[in-house]
Each structure stands twice: as structure tokens, then as C-alpha cells.
Design a protein around this motif. Structure first.
Motif, PDB file in Angstrom:
ATOM      1  N   ARG A  44     -31.386  16.918 -11.439  1.00  0.00           N
ATOM      2  CA  ARG A  44     -30.250  17.845 -11.388  1.00  0.00           C
ATOM      3  C   ARG A  44     -28.933  17.076 -11.372  1.00  0.00           C
ATOM      4  O   ARG A  44     -27.968  17.453 -12.026  1.00  0.00           O
ATOM      5  CB  ARG A  44     -30.332  18.718 -10.129  1.00  0.00           C
ATOM      6  N   ILE A  45     -28.933  15.978 -10.618  1.00  0.00           N
ATOM      7  CA  ILE A  45     -27.739  15.118 -10.586  1.00  0.00           C
ATOM      8  C   ILE A  45     -27.608  14.389 -11.920  1.00  0.00           C
ATOM      9  O   ILE A  45     -26.513  14.203 -12.438  1.00  0.00           O
ATOM     10  CB  ILE A  45     -27.848  14.096  -9.421  1.00  0.00           C
ATOM     11  N   GLY A  46     -28.754  14.002 -12.465  1.00  0.00           N
ATOM     12  CA  GLY A  46     -28.769  13.256 -13.730  1.00  0.00           C
ATOM     13  C   GLY A  46     -29.011  11.781 -13.471  1.00  0.00           C
ATOM     14  O   GLY A  46     -28.343  11.175 -12.626  1.00  0.00           O
ATOM     15  N   ILE A  47     -29.960  11.205 -14.203  1.00  0.00           N
ATOM     16  CA  ILE A  47     -30.330   9.807 -13.953  1.00  0.00           C
ATOM     17  C   ILE A  47     -29.156   8.863 -14.228  1.00  0.00           C
ATOM     18  O   ILE A  47     -28.972   7.855 -13.530  1.00  0.00           O
ATOM     19  CB  ILE A  47     -31.592   9.401 -14.759  1.00  0.00           C
ATOM     20  N   ASP A  48     -28.318   9.210 -15.221  1.00  0.00           N
ATOM     21  CA  ASP A  48     -27.172   8.333 -15.524  1.00  0.00           C
ATOM     22  C   ASP A  48     -26.214   8.275 -14.338  1.00  0.00           C
ATOM     23  O   ASP A  48     -25.701   7.209 -13.989  1.00  0.00           O
ATOM     24  CB  ASP A  48     -26.421   8.840 -16.759  1.00  0.00           C
TER      25      ASP A  48
END
Lengths: 357, 357
Positions: free
Chosen positions: B260-264
């Protein structure tokens, strides 16, 4: 809707489990180092509680693995150079035997049909078998072997190592550890915890054997969780690798709860509930105990034959109770009712009322 | 008093962990059968979330073990007939090498002093090595190997199997799984969970090798958690033995939070916090980074040299923060600061303020 689980494991959580889990979260047990004094105290506490509960003498160490299935492999790696001997009467005792074959051990087998048990008179241990592998409670078929028979067998073959799979019955079997060299269980059965921890009890004779085998180039005793490494770290209540610290803590707390009640009371309660269930199965029209011989009937995983097991399970579920299906191909003719300390006599009575409808 | 854990694992629990645990308790995840559709859905969900997070293609399966240490043994059993090759620059990469020796593999080693890292130009892989064992993040010394170097090395030796230990860095390293055959981690590090679950990623080339080795009488691939058995059960999102169902559920939920936060963003946040810490270490009088070469410095386990590490740890503890001690004999000269997603930039800043006093 919350269900009551009468399944043979994973099973109903022990009533105090949620409270201990909350304490563990409050105390940040999930974050502590496994090289800290706090962890050593936890290991020591759990060790002491299990020793009291199961009457384990100082000759035996208590070690933790990822599962009891892992212990099948570890005990074979560490205690068998060439030959093991297996009493097989169901799917789990057979898997133990299969593990030995996968490790290229010469695995002898004495097999009984599904639903039948072993008496000491039946058993002749092959001459060169180094490890005798007994299953106290065969989870698939609901057959138990009596500890008295295990002890007699060991007395007949005192030079062989004896290991007892008590995965789905501990702490019920009252094993005499002056005779039984090793035993093991997992926590998601009668200890009422989620799955993820195996407990391996082994004595100095097992250790000596493992130390000898480790010196041979011709075989391997494995690399992970070898008995000598587990034992070495155990001297300071540590583990070779990062263990399931949280579950070791919780197991200690539940074992302490069991000790407060008293192991004799726990065993008696288990037997009383088993009597209730077997009596029902014998008197009912729709069910009968799948294990013919009374002396071989499990006290902790009770298997019943019935015509429409799927309907039985569905009806029970509607009433808020989850009953175990028959194992593998016995799904179509059997059900399994776990009788662990987490379920009360009242809950068992409710189940029987629903099954009787 | 609640502490914030900057320890390299077990570590600070991820902030959402307690909530997911409560949901799991409410939904009785600890009691469900590992042969039920509910469990298969959980495995599938966790598998999907990890695939998204780590960009794992369909060529690779995702399997669960008791720990990452167990995976060291499993990958050696299943993927090495005779020879393995290990890059060693600390205690954990050395243990991986030791496991190979215990299994009687011919284990080649290229070793660097504690605190030094590997560049691709340094490395020549022995001709007959079947498996190249790389450690992305050496937890003892705080040295990282760059994924780009791992990928280059594999391109130079395309026929050899490559396995990456990313125990204390996943999900940070952006591995290219079209090159990396296998990788593994444990959940008590950057995933912010208690210890008790290992995750093993392996591709069809590893499976093919294991299937071939299983046919040989001269070696064993083990009995428990063999790759072919794991893979077979994985086809229906099941496991050969009862796994840690609860932790598999929790891992899926935390991986979902990460997605949800994003891996990047997660990777960028990790790097920003690492920059804060290294900048502090370089500018402070009392500390300096133990790893000399900047390109080899870990982003997730940062090691600092200091004169009185015991005092540093005690002061931090008094301020409510637990910092990791130096590994083994480096207790007297180093501290280790874990930089996992569970600790915020603000918490890192608080730690640096205390360390700066």
C-alpha cells in the motif's frame, strides 16, 4: 461467530492463550534478542514447566524445532547410522517411516491395518535396528499404543534407542523417561497453541550416538538443529539459530497453567471426556468407534465411523462446532473428534447433543 | 516502559502487527486446518503480496520453513550434489559455509576480512561449483553486496545456480529474479514480526536439480521440506507439514501494508534513514562507520565502531531505545543499529540525539 474447534490440530486454543499473548505483546517478547538474559530465562522457565508436567529427568534435554515433522528427520539423522524400525498403523507413523527411507536408512517396518493397534507381544525388533520408532497416538486412525507396552518393549531391547511420537497426545501419556530415550510433540494439539513450534526431548544416549555419527564421512547428521549443537547451546538455555521466541514463552505459560491444575487432574479430565464420547458413539445409531479394540482407542483423537460424515460436519458447524474430517480417503466414512484440554466437559456435552440429533 | 528496538532481529514489531494479530485471534486463525480452503486462501494471499512486493515472477515458488537457517540447509541439500561456493565476510555467511561442510559438500570459499565487502571483479567462481551462495546483507558486520554485482556475476556464470541470503535486508534489495534462482529471508527482521518463519523463494531450475538429486542413492536431499515436496503441495497452496499458519497470515498482511505504501517508497525511506545515521556516525566524535567502503555499507544493519559500546547501549536503553551490540567478539568495540521499516525517521532522529549526548 466464534466456533469451538474439536479438530485434531490445529485445534481449539487453550482458554488462557489470548491472555498470555496479550502479556507477551505488552512485554515486547516478539522483539527481544534470543541471545539475551530475558530469553534464557524464558527458555529455562518453559524447560522447568515441561519437566514438571511430563516428569522429565535431568538426563534428557528439551529442544525446540519448527515442527514435530522436523523432529522425525532430526532424530533419524542423529540417532541412526544404518537401520531404524517403525511401527506403522496410519498415515503419520508411515510418514515417519518414509522420512527414514528418504534419508537412505534401512527402515524396517511392522505394519497393522488402519484402525488396529500394537501390543507388545506382536513386536519383534530386528536385530540391527538402532532406533525403535513408536507412535503413541496415530492422529489419522485414532489408535493409541499403551505406554506400559512401550516400556515393556524397551526392557526387552534395552540396548536400542527408543523414540516416541506423542504429537497429538502429549501431555497425556505418562512416559517413563528412564526407559524412553526421546520423545517429541507439537504445540498445536493438546497444548492449545497455534502451529509453529516442535518440542524435542532427547537423552544423553541419543547425544552420544549423534556425536559418534558426526565423525563419520560416510553419512551426514544434517547441518541445522543437529543434536550436539542443540545440546551445546542448551547448556546456557540458548538455541543455535533464532527460535520462535514468542511461542516458547507461550508454551511455558500454558505448561504452567497445566501444572497449576495438576497433570493427574488434566489426564483424568481427558479420560473422563473420552469416556463420554466413546459411550455416546457406542450407544448411538449413527456412529460407532472406528477402533475396535478398546485398549487401542485414543484418548485424545477419537475416530468414529458414520454414514454421512460431510453432513455431520456441516450440522456441527451450523451449531458453532468444528469437527475433524476423516483422514485422507476416510473422509467419506469417518469423523475425528479431538479431545484436548482446551475443550471442557460442557463443550463436549454440547457436541454430543448436536451429533445425537 | 515500552522500548523501541533498533536491534538487528528480533527487532521492533511493525506498527500494524498488533492490529493484525488481534484480527487473527478474532478470526481464530490459530485453529484453522492447514488443509482447509481458508488456509489455501491465506497462503495464496501472502504469496501474491510477496510477489508484488519483491517482483517475483511465476518461474519461482514461495515456500515456508521454520527459519532462514533451515533454508541454508535445504538449499544445499536440494541444489548441490558435490560442490558449493560461498562468499564469506562475517559470521552468518560463514555459518552458511559451515552448513555445507556439515553436509559433506565440497564447499569452496572466498573470504574477506570482517567489515569488508565483495565487488564482482574480486570474484572467480570455481569451475565445478554448482551453487553460488551470496549474502546480500551480512548481519554481523553490516556489509552489503550490491544486487547489480550479483546480477553481473550470474551473467558471467549463467549455468550455475545462484542463491541470495537476504535475511536481514528483504524487501530492500531489488533482485532480478530472471537471474537469481533462489533467495530467502526470515520475518523477524525488516518485516517486523516475531521470529518463527522462514521464507524460501526458488525457481524451476532449483526444482529440476532437486528432482535429479533425489534419484541418486549416493546422497540424500533430506526428508523434511524437500523442494519437490514443497513444490508439489504449493500447486494447491498447501504445505507438506503443518506450517506456522498464524505467521503466514500475518506476513501476508504486513506485505500488503508495504504494498500500500509502495516498495519504492519503502526503499527510499530506508535509504534516507540510513543516510541520516551514517551522516551522524561520520560527523560524531564518538563513533565512526565500521565498514570503510561506502558502497559496501549496509542500508538495513548499520555497524558503528565506538570506544565504550556497553555504556552507549545502557544510555540508549535508559532513554527507551534498545540498540544491538556488536556481534560476538566485536561486542567490545561496535554497536549495530537496525534500520527496518518499523522504525520511523523521527525515532531514528531520537536515537541519534541520545547517541550524540
Amino acid at each position: 461467530m466464534k466456533h469451538t474447534y474439536f479438530t485434531p490440530g490445529p485445534a481449539e486454543l487453550y482458554p488462557t492463550f489470548a491472555r498470555h499473548l496479550q502479556t507477551a505483546m505488552d512485554e515486547q517478547i516478539g522483539s527481544i534478542s534470543h541471545r539475551s538474559q530475558r530469553f534464557r530465562d524464558i527458555y529455562k522457565f518453559t524447560d522447568e514447566q515441561l519437566r514438571t508436567l511430563l516428569n522429565i529427568p535431568a538426563t534428557h534435554g528439551i529442544f525446540f524445532t519448527g515442527s514435530a515433522s522436523e523432529v522425525w528427520e532430526r532424530v533419524l539423522f542423529n540417532c541412526v547410522e544404518h537401520e531404524s524400525f517403525h511401527l506403522v498403523n496410519g498415515s503419520f507413523s508411515r510418514k515417519f517411516f518414509d522420512y527414514a527411507s528418504s534419508l537412505h536408512k534401512y527402515a524396517h517396518v511392522l505394519e497393522k491395518p488402519f484402525g488396529e493397534g500394537f501390543d507388545v507381544a506382536d513386536i519383534e525388533v530386528p536385530e540391527y535396528a538402532e532406533l525403535v520408532c513408536l507412535t503413541h497416538n496415530e492422529t489419522s486412525s485414532g489408535v493409541q499404543m499403551r505406554p506400559a507396552d512401550m516400556h515393556k518393549l524397551k526392557r526387552k531391547y534395552p540396548k536400542k534407542l527408543f523414540v516416541v511420537d506423542m504429537v497429538s497426545s502429549a501431555p497425556h501419556p505418562n512416559l517413563d523417561y528412564s526407559l524412553i530415550d526421546s520423545a517429541f510433540f507439537s504445540v498445536q494439539k493438546a497444548f492449545g497453541m497455534p502451529a509453529g513450534l516442535g518440542v524435542w526431548i532427547a537423552n544423553q544416549a541419543c547425544l552420544a550416538k549423534a556425536e559418534r555419527l558426526q565423525k563419520y564421512d560416510s553419512i551426514t547428521t544434517g547441518a541445522h538443529h543437529t543434536l550436539p549443537t542443540l545440546w551445546k547451546h542448551y547448556q546456557t538455555y540458548e538455541t543455535p539459530a533464532t527460535p520462535n521466541v514468542l511461542f516458547i514463552y507461550l508454551l511455558g505459560k500454558i505448561a504452567e497453567d497445566f501444572n497449576r491444575i495438576g497433570i493427574d487432574v488434566i489426564r483424568k479430565q481427558t479420560e473422563e471426556k473420552a469416556r463420554m464420547i466413546y459411550k455416546f458413539l457406542e450407544q448411538s445409531n449413527g456412529f460407532h468407534p472406528s477402533v475396535g479394540e478398546e485398549r487401542h482407542r485414543s484418548q485424545t483423537v477419537l475416530v468414529a465411523t458414520t454414514k454421512h460424515p460431510a453432513d455431520v460436519l456441516a450440522n456441527a458447524k451450523q451449531a458453532g462446532m468444528i469437527v475433524g474430517s476423516g483422514y485422507g480417503k476416510f473422509k467419506d466414512s469417518q469423523i475425528r473428534i479431538a479431545n484436548f484440554p482446551a475443550v471442557s466437559p460442557e463443550q463436549v456435552q454440547s457436541l454430543l447433543t448436536v451429533l445425537g440429533k
